[in-house]
Scaffold this active site. Sequence first.
Site, short mmCIF file in Angstrom:
data_model
loop_
_atom_site.label_atom_id
_atom_site.label_comp_id
_atom_site.label_asym_id
_atom_site.label_seq_id
_atom_site.Cartn_x
_atom_site.Cartn_y
_atom_site.Cartn_z
N ASP A 66 0.87 -1.21 0.01
CA ASP A 66 0.01 -0.06 -0.15
C ASP A 66 0.88 1.34 -0.07
O ASP A 66 0.69 2.15 -0.74
CB ASP A 66 -0.99 -0.07 1.20
N HIS A 97 -7.48 -0.24 0.56
CA HIS A 97 -6.46 1.00 0.62
C HIS A 97 -5.63 0.90 -0.75
O HIS A 97 -5.41 1.84 -1.20
CB HIS A 97 -5.91 0.71 1.80
#
Length: 360
Positions: free
Chosen positions: A308, A328
């Site tokens: 991420d 995310h």
Amino acid sequence: MLNINGSYGEGGGQIVRTALALSTLTGIPFSITNIRKARPQPGLKAQHLHCIKALKQLCNARAENASLGSTELTFYPGKIQSKTLSIDIGTAGSISLLLQSILLPSMFAPGKVRLRIKGGTAGKWAMPFEYFMHVLVPTISLYAEIEPKLIRRGYYPKGSGFVDIKITPLYSISEFDSFEHFLAYMQQNAQKINLTEQGKLIAIRGISHASSDLQKNNVAERQAKSAKQTLSSLDCPIKIDVEYSDTLSTGSGITLWAIFEHNGKNYFLGSDALGERSKRAEAVGKEAAEKLLFEINSKACADQHLADNLVPFLIFGGSVKTSVITEHCRTNVWVCNQFIPNALKIEDKSKTITFIKTHK
């Protein structure tokens, strides 16, 4: 002016933080609406306002509607400068979340940048600073020399942790007449983050930490012992350091990282767990260790949280195979593609985030 829908994907504050970082780096102003629309308390939080304040220092940025609870924001970046930033988030606001907005542009400043930040060093829904130091920083050091120091830990609710980060860029955007030329140069000449083969596991390291008032109960030692027992089936050395600190609030946690070797280079998978009042120290250590085992056994080359955080760096090229493509992560890829259209894609079958567009 780029228009961004803040309710896209997971619809959280990550969209704002990533957009601020990319806007500052690219020089593209943006306007975002529906900020954290689906959250119980929609709009900008204090952490986002501190990100904006920090970027005003770093690049003389200008912002409209930058107020607590605002569901809209317009941001105009200026030129990134080489300077020392002193930032006090207040209480236990996450230092690592703030860094998601200011680290990327700081790494490509015209000279050294120093970040002196007060806030929380370990908290829910944010990477602990130990993870930042030992997992993220070694992975992104292709682009800048980063020297992070944890001066004082800060636990919830009073925080008051303190970190000092010195950044020496290896590439500077100021040497180019436009972001497009800088991007083309980076894509053609800079090293790439390519994490696609896990390699050989050579060691497990970790830090089990707690506030000094928990030392009488051996909390940090018990966290470390439980983690080590859970990881004992692995065929490699395991070393988990124990640390106590004088802090304003009671707290504990543990961060673990697996070190792999592939083609003469080291790569890292990380995990962590946070202590809570009703949670035994043994459960904290076991939780972090089980998370790490999951990442190792998935054959990932970057754990789901590292992947991420690496997404914005993939605009320079590269590929990252992870264990889980989180919401995310998908949202971060989408935000990157707003600033640099069609630059990145997610290959769900192989769980890989890949750079796909060669700059012309």
